[in-house]
Write a protein that holds these residues in place. Structure first.
Motif: not given
Length: 432
Positions: A110, A76, A80, A132-133
């Protein structure tokens, strides 16, 4: 590997572990506490450090670790964008929880979410980052527990990314029981903080900010009230994470640096926000007033009566040995007389008579040297790497060439006749 131990009493010190005392010497009002040197992980003080307790939002240090690792690995980026879903939006508005309001359907970077989590302990922001991860918070919790194992934390269980009680997650708990919480020991919590600072020292760039100005125009205070400008400001404090729930009480993982010396402390299950900072102050005052880094063993140190090793088949019959590097350690003031060195020779480098065999090169490793308390046990280190920081190689000081065949032959002949003469002398003496 079989080793030969040679002990030499010398003036060296690390903090000794005393027999279980009836009272805590610092009088810390917390269920558990620990103090460590941030550079080596040397444990300088502990109270119930292995008791497993609720960790609350201090668990977000693991979420921070995984976010920073994902950025470092290119999974990421800070810029983002993350679209906020209905659950994260509702959680961000749940009463009684630390949060920065997140609008459903809106994109946040992020970096924005990380700052909301690290500075104001935003719970919804933590969940958004977890998703998101790993796709889902449930998958992220699996990563948390896996990383904890990799870091060698031992005493832990993660059931969510936030540190909240699962009952506070609006019926959407990712792992464990509906009313379960993340748990850790003070030692495991300190070890997590230690790795976070070692692997991602820039974590302090965010953790040290006393407030967050968010896009909604509001300013959110850091719950670490020991930061500059806040009500319990403490000289040197620049992190790391607070936490509180009914189950966990009030906890705080702190780190502070003065004059190049950094410490990490943890207090768990205090009774109030004020108490967790007051007890942290006690521990940090103790650290900065009583401990300092010193050169304990100098480079090229030689152990008395073991300054050299015998050599066979060489032009010389012995070679000096000494430490390759110095040993630097954080030690307690006035405690320098309480320790001794331990020389460990590698028997695989020696023959059955304890001799080195030529040829020998200068700098050949023949063993190691460390320091230990004269009495009792040391408090030890958080990691094996930390322990290795007080173990140095012992090496040969010079080259010793192999003697030529003629010299070796003459020595053999001399030895033969010397043994023969000794035998004859003994026999003759027996006649009289």
């Amino acid at each position: 590997m079989t080793v030969l131990l040679l002990l030499f009493a010398a003036s060296f010190s690390i903090v000794p572990k005393q027999a279980e005392a009836a009272t805590d010497p610092l009088g810390i009002n917390a269920e558990a506490a620990i103090l460590v040197d941030a550079e080596t992980g040397a444990v300088l003080y502990e109270k119930n450090a292995d008791v497993i307790l609720g960790v609350a939002s201090m668990a977000k240090m693991m979420t921070e670790y995984l976010v920073l690792e994902a950025i470092e690995n290119g999974k990421i980026t800070w810029e983002q964008e993350v679209r906020i879903n209905e659950f994260v939006h509702k959680l961000s508005g749940a009463p009684g929880l630390s949060n920065v309001g997140l609008t459903q359907g809106e994109n946040y970077t992020v970096k924005e979410l990380y700052e909301a989590m690290a500075i104001h302990s935003g719970n919804a922001a933590s969940v958004a980052l977890a998703e998101v991860i790993a796709g889902t918070e449930k998958n992220f919790v699996t990563l948390m527990n896996k990383k904890a194992e990799e870091l060698g934390l031992k005493d832990y269980k993660f059931v969510n990314s936030t540190g909240l009680n699962n009952s506070s997650l609006l019926g959407n708990h990712p792992a464990g029981n509906p009313d379960e919480e993340n748990i850790m020991s003070a030692r495991a919590t300190a070890k997590l903080a230690y790795h976070l600072l070692k692997d991602f020292p820039h974590v302090l760039d965010t953790a040290s900010q006393p407030s967050l100005k968010f896009r909604d125009g509001r300013e959110y205070k850091n719950f670490n009230w020991m930061l500059p400008t806040l009500i319990f400001e403490y000289n040197g404090i620049d992190g790391l994470k607070t936490g509180s729930t009914d189950f966990a009480g009030y906890g705080f993982t702190a780190t502070a640096e003065r004059n190049g010396q950094r410490f990490i402390s943890v207090v768990m299950k205090t009774s109030s926000q004020q108490e967790r900072f007051a007890e942290t102050k006690k521990i940090m005052d103790y650290a900065f007033s009583n401990f300092g880094k010193e050169e304990i063993v100098p480079k090229e140190f030689q152990v008395k009566k073991n300054e050299s090793l015998p050599v066979v088949k060489g032009k010389e019959d012995s070679v000096e040995i000494y430490t390759k590097d110095p040993i630097n350690m954080v030690i307690k003031n006035g405690d320098i007389e309480n320790y001794k060195t331990v020389l460990t020779l590698d028997k695989e480098k020696l023959n059955k008579n304890g001799e080195l065999v030529a040829p020998i090169k200068k700098g050949d490793k023949v063993g190691t040297l460390t320091v230990v308390p004269k009495e009792g046990e040391s408090l030890g280190f958080l990691t094996e790497e930390g322990h290795k920081s007080i173990v140095v190689d012992v090496i040969t000081a010079d080259d010793v060439e192999k003697a030529n065949w003629f010299v070796l032959m003459m020595r053999g002949i001399g030895g033969f006749f010397g043994d023969l003469w000794g035998s004859v002398s003994s026999t003759v003496k027996g006649w009289f």
